[in-house]
Design an enzyme around this catalytic site. Structure first.
Site, PDB file in Angstrom:
ATOM      1  N   LYS A  90      -6.912  13.686   3.457  1.00 44.47           N
ATOM      2  CA  LYS A  90      -6.883  12.443   2.680  1.00 44.47           C
ATOM      3  C   LYS A  90      -6.208  11.381   3.526  1.00 44.47           C
ATOM      4  O   LYS A  90      -5.124  11.617   4.080  1.00 44.47           O
ATOM      5  CB  LYS A  90      -6.075  12.691   1.391  1.00 44.47           C
ATOM      6  N   LYS A 114       3.454  12.057   4.789  1.00 43.72           N
ATOM      7  CA  LYS A 114       3.478  11.127   3.660  1.00 43.72           C
ATOM      8  C   LYS A 114       2.847  11.775   2.431  1.00 43.72           C
ATOM      9  O   LYS A 114       3.389  11.733   1.340  1.00 43.72           O
ATOM     10  CB  LYS A 114       2.696   9.865   4.051  1.00 43.72           C
ATOM     11  N   LYS A 126      -7.342  10.565   8.840  1.00 39.56           N
ATOM     12  CA  LYS A 126      -7.482   9.116   9.011  1.00 39.56           C
ATOM     13  C   LYS A 126      -8.768   8.868   9.775  1.00 39.56           C
ATOM     14  O   LYS A 126      -9.206   9.731  10.546  1.00 39.56           O
ATOM     15  CB  LYS A 126      -6.282   8.557   9.814  1.00 39.56           C
ATOM     16  N   GLY A 165      -9.299   3.133   1.720  1.00 40.23           N
ATOM     17  CA  GLY A 165      -9.252   1.919   2.531  1.00 40.23           C
ATOM     18  C   GLY A 165      -8.012   1.867   3.419  1.00 40.23           C
ATOM     19  O   GLY A 165      -7.090   2.669   3.286  1.00 40.23           O
ATOM     20  N   ASP A 166      -8.007   0.927   4.330  1.00 35.26           N
ATOM     21  CA  ASP A 166      -6.834   0.604   5.161  1.00 35.26           C
ATOM     22  C   ASP A 166      -7.146  -0.790   5.710  1.00 35.26           C
ATOM     23  O   ASP A 166      -7.949  -1.524   5.096  1.00 35.26           O
ATOM     24  CB  ASP A 166      -6.661   1.648   6.270  1.00 35.26           C
ATOM     25  N   THR A 209       0.221   0.301  -3.199  1.00 38.57           N
ATOM     26  CA  THR A 209       1.060   0.400  -1.995  1.00 38.57           C
ATOM     27  C   THR A 209       2.175  -0.641  -2.055  1.00 38.57           C
ATOM     28  O   THR A 209       3.356  -0.323  -1.821  1.00 38.57           O
ATOM     29  CB  THR A 209       0.212   0.228  -0.720  1.00 38.57           C
ATOM     30  N   ASN A 240      -3.923  -6.656   1.439  1.00 36.36           N
ATOM     31  CA  ASN A 240      -3.690  -5.900   0.206  1.00 36.36           C
ATOM     32  C   ASN A 240      -2.207  -5.570  -0.013  1.00 36.36           C
ATOM     33  O   ASN A 240      -1.646  -5.854  -1.075  1.00 36.36           O
ATOM     34  CB  ASN A 240      -4.538  -4.610   0.275  1.00 36.36           C
ATOM     35  N   SER A 379      -4.120   7.059  -4.999  1.00 37.82           N
ATOM     36  CA  SER A 379      -5.429   7.619  -4.640  1.00 37.82           C
ATOM     37  C   SER A 379      -5.537   9.044  -5.179  1.00 37.82           C
ATOM     38  O   SER A 379      -6.586   9.464  -5.668  1.00 37.82           O
ATOM     39  CB  SER A 379      -5.612   7.656  -3.123  1.00 37.82           C
TER      40      SER A 379
HETATM   41  P1  NDP Z   1      -5.505  -5.626   5.068  1.00 34.20           P
HETATM   42  O1  NDP Z   1      -6.667  -5.549   5.970  1.00 34.20           O
HETATM   43  O2  NDP Z   1      -5.731  -5.930   3.634  1.00 34.20           O
HETATM   44  O3  NDP Z   1      -4.434  -6.665   5.623  1.00 34.20           O
HETATM   45  C1  NDP Z   1      -3.894  -6.521   6.892  1.00 34.20           C
HETATM   46  C2  NDP Z   1      -3.002  -7.714   7.178  1.00 34.20           C
HETATM   47  O4  NDP Z   1      -2.287  -7.478   8.367  1.00 34.20           O
HETATM   48  C3  NDP Z   1      -3.795  -8.993   7.384  1.00 34.20           C
HETATM   49  O5  NDP Z   1      -3.017 -10.069   6.964  1.00 34.20           O
HETATM   50  C4  NDP Z   1      -3.991  -8.975   8.889  1.00 34.20           C
HETATM   51  O6  NDP Z   1      -4.203 -10.257   9.446  1.00 34.20           O
HETATM   52  C5  NDP Z   1      -2.666  -8.436   9.364  1.00 34.20           C
HETATM   53  N1  NDP Z   1      -2.851  -7.779  10.662  1.00 34.20           N
HETATM   54  C6  NDP Z   1      -3.739  -6.796  10.974  1.00 34.20           C
HETATM   55  N2  NDP Z   1      -3.636  -6.467  12.278  1.00 34.20           N
HETATM   56  C7  NDP Z   1      -2.685  -7.277  12.776  1.00 34.20           C
HETATM   57  C8  NDP Z   1      -2.124  -7.431  14.069  1.00 34.20           C
HETATM   58  N3  NDP Z   1      -2.532  -6.673  15.108  1.00 34.20           N
HETATM   59  N4  NDP Z   1      -1.129  -8.347  14.225  1.00 34.20           N
HETATM   60  C9  NDP Z   1      -0.694  -9.107  13.172  1.00 34.20           C
HETATM   61  N5  NDP Z   1      -1.205  -9.009  11.933  1.00 34.20           N
HETATM   62  C10 NDP Z   1      -2.172  -8.104  11.742  1.00 34.20           C
HETATM   63  O7  NDP Z   1      -4.729  -4.214   5.241  1.00 34.20           O
HETATM   64  P2  NDP Z   1      -3.648  -3.548   4.299  1.00 34.20           P
HETATM   65  O8  NDP Z   1      -2.834  -4.571   3.620  1.00 34.20           O
HETATM   66  O9  NDP Z   1      -4.352  -2.514   3.502  1.00 34.20           O
HETATM   67  O10 NDP Z   1      -2.768  -2.758   5.363  1.00 34.20           O
HETATM   68  C11 NDP Z   1      -1.585  -3.306   5.954  1.00 34.20           C
HETATM   69  C12 NDP Z   1      -0.724  -2.193   6.500  1.00 34.20           C
HETATM   70  O11 NDP Z   1      -0.367  -1.294   5.425  1.00 34.20           O
HETATM   71  C13 NDP Z   1      -1.380  -1.295   7.551  1.00 34.20           C
HETATM   72  O12 NDP Z   1      -0.393  -0.865   8.465  1.00 34.20           O
HETATM   73  C14 NDP Z   1      -1.878  -0.105   6.726  1.00 34.20           C
HETATM   74  O13 NDP Z   1      -2.031   1.051   7.519  1.00 34.20           O
HETATM   75  C15 NDP Z   1      -0.721   0.027   5.755  1.00 34.20           C
HETATM   76  N6  NDP Z   1      -1.009   0.781   4.554  1.00 34.20           N
HETATM   77  C16 NDP Z   1      -2.012   0.382   3.701  1.00 34.20           C
HETATM   78  C17 NDP Z   1      -2.250   1.094   2.547  1.00 34.20           C
HETATM   79  C18 NDP Z   1      -3.233   0.634   1.528  1.00 34.20           C
HETATM   80  O14 NDP Z   1      -3.250   1.207   0.438  1.00 34.20           O
HETATM   81  N7  NDP Z   1      -4.029  -0.400   1.791  1.00 34.20           N
HETATM   82  C19 NDP Z   1      -1.508   2.333   2.242  1.00 34.20           C
HETATM   83  C20 NDP Z   1      -0.415   2.612   3.151  1.00 34.20           C
HETATM   84  C21 NDP Z   1      -0.225   1.861   4.273  1.00 34.20           C
HETATM   85  P3  NDP Z   1      -5.635 -10.658  10.012  1.00 34.20           P
HETATM   86  O15 NDP Z   1      -6.405 -11.124   8.811  1.00 34.20           O
HETATM   87  O16 NDP Z   1      -5.354 -11.757  10.973  1.00 34.20           O
HETATM   88  O17 NDP Z   1      -6.227  -9.453  10.668  1.00 34.20           O
END
Ligand code: NDP
Length: 451
Positions: A90, A114, A126, A165-166, A209, A240, A379
């Site tokens: 997962k 986790k 992943k 998603g991620d 999250t 997100n 999830s």
């Molecule tokens: P989204 O795609 O919804 O948002 C990602 C955000 O981070 C955007 O604002 C994006 O900006 C920014 N970002 C991505 N890459 C970079 C980078 N290299 N440098 C600076 N900013 C960056 O993703 P999520 O919110 O889902 O995920 C965010 C983090 O949380 C990740 O690390 C993910 O692994 C983690 N996470 C997410 C979960 C979930 O349920 N969604 C669960 C647990 C962890 P831009 O638009 O410019 O790319």
């Protein structure tokens, strides 16, 4: 003489020279569980570390698709099925140009521990692609998702591997992926989570999250008789996790003042209110615009091109964008400017030097695998609802999420006793979370023999 964990770290370093993020994640976990390994010889006897750092299966595949101009494009797709000792694999799918095998192995490895911490029966995995959804039309994203799933469907299933998603994979992408899976397999099952409510999704999954990360922070503060009321909070990212972190902070009386994306950050000293957040959600989730537009729209805010928000004075920080977005220098700046709590919404947002700074400053530090586990936990709740063919109310799911986050906190708090620096005034949640997550998986691997 090198310890057991040091020997395994060295062998991982030698075998995975092009995967610095994976090595970083392995180093972080293995070096902190040393006290347990010394106390319990069975893990070395059963070669648990050598086995746990090797994914059970890695799938890499070609993803050909056609863009709106009729040109053929080719991306690389991945699924890393890391560990299934306590349940089906997962973990999320990430679509971002920076995706490569090393990044996904780091994320899959973290996911194993986790998922164990959530107390739900989920193994770790992943996947994703170096495809960049930014600037693509809906039709292009759909064609890509359909091609990606045409291969991935051979390897996943509700009892085998359940992706979510991620970064770059939200409700739109999950919809296209699910549609193609259903078409190819002729079955309607809970093979993906993060689905829309109309076709098997769970209430609170989009929020989980971010909400969960704030619940974790609340629990940490409670150990010091404190709460979030009036606290100035930095949030990075604007996707997100960041959006729902801001929402829960507002509900608990805190004052979030920053958001970012990969181009820069906005600082709104007056605070990001619910109305402003609703505007951000429209900007990012519907118009798919850039965070710079916030400062053009709201005169209270300023935009800082090419910078990250960590030099803004604050009480608490919630990094919610991506890996390694806070280095040692930035961690020192945070502390110097008054930050006393860091709860990680993103995966591995702080590098090893930065983590060292938090620990030596003795602030409340909630590491990612504990603080952001609310997403995958919900999830897991979505999987349960799909198996039952029932849907729970918003209140029911939120209450379960709240309790899961409290249990994760208490479990990490309890296992922090293994850390030499844990005292009545300081809890080393890094050691606590790593040991609590590891024990369940490692003991299950021993029970199941050499497989
Ligand atoms: P989204 O795609 O919804 O948002 C990602 C955000 O981070 C955007 O604002 C994006 O900006 C920014 N970002 C991505 N890459 C970079 C980078 N290299 N440098 C600076 N900013 C960056 O993703 P999520 O919110 O889902 O995920 C965010 C983090 O949380 C990740 O690390 C993910 O692994 C983690 N996470 C997410 C979960 C979930 O349920 N969604 C669960 C647990 C962890 P831009 O638009 O410019 O790319």
């Amino acid at each position: 003489m090198a310890s057991y964990s040091q020997k395994v770290i060295e062998s991982v370093r030698a075998k995975n020279t092009n995967e610095p993020e994976f090595l970083q994640a392995v180093q972080e976990v293995l070096s902190t569980i040393e006290p347990l390994l010394t106390a319990e010889g069975k893990y070395e006897k059963h070669c648990i570390l050598e086995r746990i750092v090797e994914p059970e299966r890695t799938i890499i595949f070609r993803v050909p698709w056609t863009d709106d101009q009729g040109r053929i494009q080719v991306n690389r797709g991945f699924r890393v099925e890391f560990n299934s000792a306590i349940g089906p694999y997962k973990g999320g799918l990430r679509f971002h140009p920076s995706v490569n095998l090393g990044i996904l192995k780091f994320l899959g490895f973290e996911q194993v521990f986790k998922n164990s911490l959530t107390t739900l029966p989920m193994g770790g995995g992943k996947g994703g692609s170096d495809f960049d959804p930014k600037g693509k039309s809906d039709a292009e994203v759909m064609r890509f998702c359909q091609s990606f799933m045409t291969e991935l469907q051979r390897h996943i299933g509700a009892d085998t591997d359940v992706p979510a998603g991620d970064i770059g994979v939200g409700g739109r992408e999950i919809g296209y992926l699910f549609g193609q899976y259903k078409r190819l397999r002729n079955e309607f099952t809970g093979v993906l989570t993060g689905k829309s409510l109309n076709w098997g999704g769970s209430l609170i999954r989009p929020e989980a999250t971010g909400y969960g990360c704030v619940y974790f922070a609340q629990n940490m503060l409670a150990t010091r008789g404190d709460n979030l009321e009036g606290k100035v909070c930095l949030v990075s990212g604007s996707g997100n996790v960041a959006q729902y972190t801001v929402e829960k902070l507002l509900q608990l009386g805190a004052r979030p003042v920053t958001l970012s994306d990969s181009n820069g950050f906005i600082h709104d000293p007056d605070g990001i209110t619910q109305d402003k957040l609703n505007w951000v959600m429209e900007l990012k989730n519907v118009r798919r615009g850039r965070i710079a537009e916030y400062a053009e729209h709201f005169s209270t805010a300023r935009y800082y091109e090419g910078q990250r928000p960590w030099n803004v004075p604050c009480d608490c920080a919630f990094p919610s964008a991506t890996q390694n977005e806070i280095n040692g220098q930035e961690a020192r700046t945070l502390i110097r400017n008054g930050c006393r709590l860091v709860a990680e919404g993103a995966n591995m947002p702080t590098d090893l030097e930065g983590i060292g700074v938090y620990l030596s400053s003795k602030i409340l530090y909630g590491p990612a695998k504990a603080a952001n586990a609310g997403g995958v936990a919900t999830s897991g709740l979505e999987m349960s609802q799909n198996s039952q063919r029932l849907g729970w109310t918003r209140e029911e799911v939120d209450a379960k999420l709240f309790n899961i986050m409290k249990n994760i906190h208490d479990n990490a708090f309890e296992h922090a006793r293994y850390a030499a620096d844990t005292t009545k005034d300081f809890t080393n949640y890094v050691v606590g979370a790593n040991i609590a997550g590891f024990v369940k998986v490692a003991d299950s691997m021993i029970d199941q023999g050499l497989v």
